[in-house]
Design an enzyme around this catalytic site. Structure first.
Site, mmCIF file in Angstrom:
data_model
loop_
_atom_site.group_PDB
_atom_site.id
_atom_site.type_symbol
_atom_site.label_atom_id
_atom_site.label_comp_id
_atom_site.label_asym_id
_atom_site.label_seq_id
_atom_site.Cartn_x
_atom_site.Cartn_y
_atom_site.Cartn_z
ATOM 1 N N HIS A 88 -55.851 -44.441 -44.909
ATOM 2 C CA HIS A 88 -54.947 -43.934 -43.855
ATOM 3 C C HIS A 88 -55.693 -43.363 -42.655
ATOM 4 O O HIS A 88 -55.061 -43.035 -41.641
ATOM 5 C CB HIS A 88 -54.020 -42.850 -44.419
ATOM 6 C CG HIS A 88 -53.095 -43.339 -45.487
ATOM 7 N ND1 HIS A 88 -52.272 -44.425 -45.305
ATOM 8 C CD2 HIS A 88 -52.863 -42.895 -46.759
ATOM 9 C CE1 HIS A 88 -51.583 -44.628 -46.421
ATOM 10 N NE2 HIS A 88 -51.928 -43.724 -47.314
ATOM 11 N N ASP A 97 -53.033 -50.447 -52.932
ATOM 12 C CA ASP A 97 -52.552 -49.072 -53.089
ATOM 13 C C ASP A 97 -51.038 -49.057 -52.823
ATOM 14 O O ASP A 97 -50.501 -49.936 -52.155
ATOM 15 C CB ASP A 97 -53.291 -48.182 -52.076
ATOM 16 C CG ASP A 97 -52.991 -46.702 -52.243
ATOM 17 O OD1 ASP A 97 -53.794 -46.005 -52.889
ATOM 18 O OD2 ASP A 97 -51.955 -46.229 -51.715
ATOM 19 N N ASP A 152 -51.734 -45.409 -57.726
ATOM 20 C CA ASP A 152 -50.397 -44.849 -57.472
ATOM 21 C C ASP A 152 -49.287 -45.901 -57.548
ATOM 22 O O ASP A 152 -48.121 -45.571 -57.376
ATOM 23 C CB ASP A 152 -50.346 -44.054 -56.151
ATOM 24 C CG ASP A 152 -51.040 -44.736 -54.990
ATOM 25 O OD1 ASP A 152 -51.507 -45.879 -55.149
ATOM 26 O OD2 ASP A 152 -51.105 -44.110 -53.908
ATOM 27 N N HIS A 200 -49.436 -47.300 -50.916
ATOM 28 C CA HIS A 200 -49.117 -47.059 -49.508
ATOM 29 C C HIS A 200 -49.848 -48.053 -48.601
ATOM 30 O O HIS A 200 -50.968 -48.467 -48.908
ATOM 31 C CB HIS A 200 -49.541 -45.640 -49.111
ATOM 32 C CG HIS A 200 -48.952 -44.575 -49.985
ATOM 33 N ND1 HIS A 200 -49.552 -44.154 -51.153
ATOM 34 C CD2 HIS A 200 -47.805 -43.865 -49.865
ATOM 35 C CE1 HIS A 200 -48.799 -43.219 -51.717
ATOM 36 N NE2 HIS A 200 -47.732 -43.030 -50.965
#
Ligand SMILES: [Zn+2]
Length: 353
Positions: free
Chosen positions: A165, A200, A289, A202
């Site tokens: 990110h 991931d 995750d 996200h």
């Protein structure tokens, strides 16, 4: 197979973060790495202590002002007055402000959201997370005669904090330095085409932004739909790149609640796109995750699923550097990483026969 870690990655210890209108208890804790380290040990796989490669590859991707902020923010923060919180956190978001006018202005410029707090030892961990990832890139760069191509074929970096990110000049989403981008850029010294595959939970909008106009680094991501889900402002299918980079950014946003076969349906499409690109090296951003019981999960991958994921990555048959990033179901990280590693070792045993 090589596995890298550095103990300095344990030092970053967030106390709180602000997300979706609430102050929250950190999920990105040092205990995550403690659990991850148990997996290679259980499988009798050696863990290598990362060497220092230096700041230059970091500055090839991130702004100097931003890197200086990460390094000095905490000491400048506590020097303001006694009313400051225990970590650098902003509630003002103003990326275009002048960063010369105090630490609060710098925080407003360089922290993109409330989920990247900076404490006393954060920079040490952030720096060594990038160094840990860079060790794998260096191993490929230094192996010009392919003497070590077998052991360099799969390199796993246990990195904390994560990176995908992080933007060119902003932290966010538990991320500070974009390790995937840093090693992709570093690998470009020798290799023509780098593919980053991100599985991931996200979307790695930091990686997307950094390579959006480039055709030498492919970014393909399978992630939860960003509608009302982090990073919220990016990760849709229509974001395909610009200019020379058009077509080299490929997003597979999954509807929330996607089951394991749905996850692999998107992973397979992502791998198909990657194979067409025919990269010299693959960087795999791995997030645990996506695991069904993870507090961040919007899909339902099982422990066995991580073994299948590793088998699929291995089957592409290119050198791969895996960056272990997200994953907050702490009590399952050991088991899930063991499953992932066993996907590679099973394949390797067959090769050796
Ligand atoms: Zn994640």
């Amino acid at each position: 197979m090589k596995i890298y870690n550095h103990e300095n990655q344990m030092l970053h210890h967030p106390q709180s973060y602000f997300s979706r209108g609430k102050m929250r208890q950190p999920q990105e804790k040092p205990e995550r790495l403690t659990e991850l380290l148990k997996a290679p040990e259980a499988l009798n796989l050696k863990i290598m202590m990362a060497d220092e490669i230096g700041i230059a590859p970091i500055l090839a991707v991130h702004d100097l002002g931003y890197v200086n902020f990460l390094k000095n923010a905490y000491s400048e923060w506590i020097a303001v007055d006694e009313d400051m919180g225990e970590e650098v956190q902003t509630t003002i978001y103003m990326p275009n402000n002048n960063d010369g006018l105090g630490i609060l202005a710098k925080a407003a410029k360089y922290q993109a959201d409330g989920s990247a707090p900076i404490g006393e030892h954060s920079w040490t961990s952030i720096y060594w997370s990038a160094q840990t990832a860079l060790n794998a890139a260096e191993a490929l760069l230094n192996d010009a005669d392919h003497q070590n191509s077998n052991e360099n074929k799969v390199q796993i970096c246990l990195t904390r904090p994560a990176g995908h990110h992080a933007r060119k000049s902003a932290a966010g989403g538990f991320c500070y330095l974009n390790n995937a981008a840093i090693i992709a850029e570093h690998l470009r010294q020798k290799f023509q085409k780098i593919a980053i595959i991100d599985t991931d939970m996200h979307h790695g909008q930091g990686i997307q932004e950094l390579f959006y106009d480039r055709n030498d680094v492919l970014y393909t991501s399978v992630h939860g739909s960003p509608i009302n889900f982090y990073p919220v402002v990016a990760g849709h299918e229509h974001e395909r790149g610009v200019g020379a980079g058009y077509g080299y950014n490929i997003n597979f946003p999954m509807p929330h609640g996607t089951d394991e076969s749905g996850f692999f349906h998107y992973v397979d499409q992502s791998i198909d796109a990657l194979k067409l690109f025919d990269p010299d090296v693959i960087v795999h951003v791995l997030g645990f995750d996506v695991y069904k019981d993870d507090p961040q999960a919007k899909c339902h991958v099982s422990t066995e699923g991580f073994k299948i994921l590793a088998e699929k990555i291995q089957a592409i048959n290119k050198p791969v550097i895996v960056l272990v990033e997200g994953g907050y179901c702490i009590e399952k990280l050991n088991e899930n990483l063991q499953a992932f590693l066993s996907g590679f070792t099973a394949e390797r045993t067959i090769d050796n026969d």
